[in-house]
Design a protein around this motif. Structure first.
Motif, PDB file in Angstrom:
ATOM      1  N   VAL A  21       0.859  -1.186   0.000  1.00  0.00           N
ATOM      2  CA  VAL A  21       0.000   0.000   0.000  1.00  0.00           C
ATOM      3  C   VAL A  21       0.891   1.230   0.000  1.00  0.00           C
ATOM      4  O   VAL A  21       1.879   1.300   0.739  1.00  0.00           O
ATOM      5  N   ASN A  22       0.565   2.186  -0.862  1.00  0.00           N
ATOM      6  CA  ASN A  22       1.317   3.443  -0.899  1.00  0.00           C
ATOM      7  C   ASN A  22       0.672   4.475   0.021  1.00  0.00           C
ATOM      8  O   ASN A  22      -0.555   4.583   0.077  1.00  0.00           O
ATOM      9  N   VAL A  23       1.518   5.226   0.725  1.00  0.00           N
ATOM     10  CA  VAL A  23       1.053   6.335   1.558  1.00  0.00           C
ATOM     11  C   VAL A  23       1.884   7.560   1.218  1.00  0.00           C
ATOM     12  O   VAL A  23       3.113   7.555   1.343  1.00  0.00           O
ATOM     13  N   LEU A  24       1.203   8.608   0.762  1.00  0.00           N
ATOM     14  CA  LEU A  24       1.849   9.885   0.448  1.00  0.00           C
ATOM     15  C   LEU A  24       1.666  10.825   1.623  1.00  0.00           C
ATOM     16  O   LEU A  24       0.590  10.895   2.206  1.00  0.00           O
ATOM     17  N   VAL A  25       2.729  11.551   1.981  1.00  0.00           N
ATOM     18  CA  VAL A  25       2.650  12.491   3.110  1.00  0.00           C
ATOM     19  C   VAL A  25       2.859  13.911   2.570  1.00  0.00           C
ATOM     20  O   VAL A  25       3.843  14.195   1.879  1.00  0.00           O
TER      21      VAL A  25
END
Length: 262
Positions: A252-256
């Motif tokens: 899963v990708n998480v962008l901050v």
């Protein structure tokens, strides 16, 4: 300063999502940490209940829930006398069973379960939105609604044949059905056709990012659908793609993004 943690297409794979969230520094007790889900939270994976309980544990003011095509599939299922074949193959029926009691084999017993009312109220609540907009970004599932010349071919055109699509100045005023149709779009094809004329970057999921890289970038290395789907960021196309093809990769990708970037 607030920090926004953005993800999409978790598809009930709670463990890889949660591990990536922690890796990116998310703290559930930090009041300045906000979660944005760009749709397709459930279906296909094994942990719908874990994901549901985690989302509900986050204060409403710190979570943004954007509807994807799978949320629309779920909502449509709630009004059916009996599920369609695709409700089973997409995992939507299994999600509904898991979020109630996880014990049903009979559809008619399921639809009269008291817990179903709680689940239905949540999915139909105003907390679920079609997009979230800031100064620089539009967070949505696939793309914004567009003008369509041939209404009978809506879904097909959003995915493949974009000849009858054009930018819609008043896209924010679209009907719920128009927003639902837009959740089926192919973001990289629509961006490549310059159909995002908002002046803002669209942040989306829905379509595995390997296709974004392979079709929008001049790369010697071709990304593998079942292995490599990192976050895609393009200033040229004003597009950020997040979908890691989780059902295949279990990633899963998480962008901050910080508050001052929005």
């Amino acid at each position: 300063m607030k920090a926004y943690f953005i993800t999409s297409d978790t598809h009930s794979f709670f463990e890889p999502f949660y591990n990536e969230l922690l890796e990116k520094g998310f703290d559930i007790n930090n009041e300045s940490h906000i979660l944005i889900f760009c749709g397709d939270l459930f279906d296909r994976g094994p942990d719908s209940m874990k994901l549901y309980e985690f989302i509900k544990s986050i204060p409403k003011g710190r979570r943004v829930l954007i509807k994807g095509n799978h949320e629309y599939l779920f909502i449509n299922l709630l009004y059916k006398d009996i599920p369609d074949h695709y409700d089973h193959t997409n995992g939507t029926v299994n999600t509904l069973i898991t979020l109630t009691n996880d014990k049903y084999t009979n559809w008619h017993d399921l639809v009269i379960d008291p817990k179903l009312d709680e689940i239905k109220r949540w999915f139909l609540s105003k907390e679920w939105v079609d997009y979230f907009e800031t100064n620089n970004y539009i967070f949505t599932h696939a793309f914004i609604p567009l003008l369509i010349d041939e209404a009978s071919y809506i879904r097909h055109m959003y995915n493949v044949d974009i000849r009858y699509l054009s930018y819609k100045d008043n896209w924010r005023e679209s009907t719920p059905k128009e927003f639902e149709n837009a959740t089926w779009g192919c973001p990289w094809r629509l961006a490549k056709a310059w159909l995002n004329q908002t002046g803002k970057t669209i942040v989306c999921g829905h379509w595995h990012t390997s296709d974004f890289f392979n079709n929008l970038m001049n790369l010697e290395h071709k990304y593998n659908l079942y292995e490599e789907n990192p976050i895609f960021i393009s200033k040229e196309y004003n597009l950020i793609g997040l979908d890691a093809c989780t059902a295949a990769t279990h990633k899963v990708n998480v962008l901050v993004l910080n508050e001052d970037e929005l």
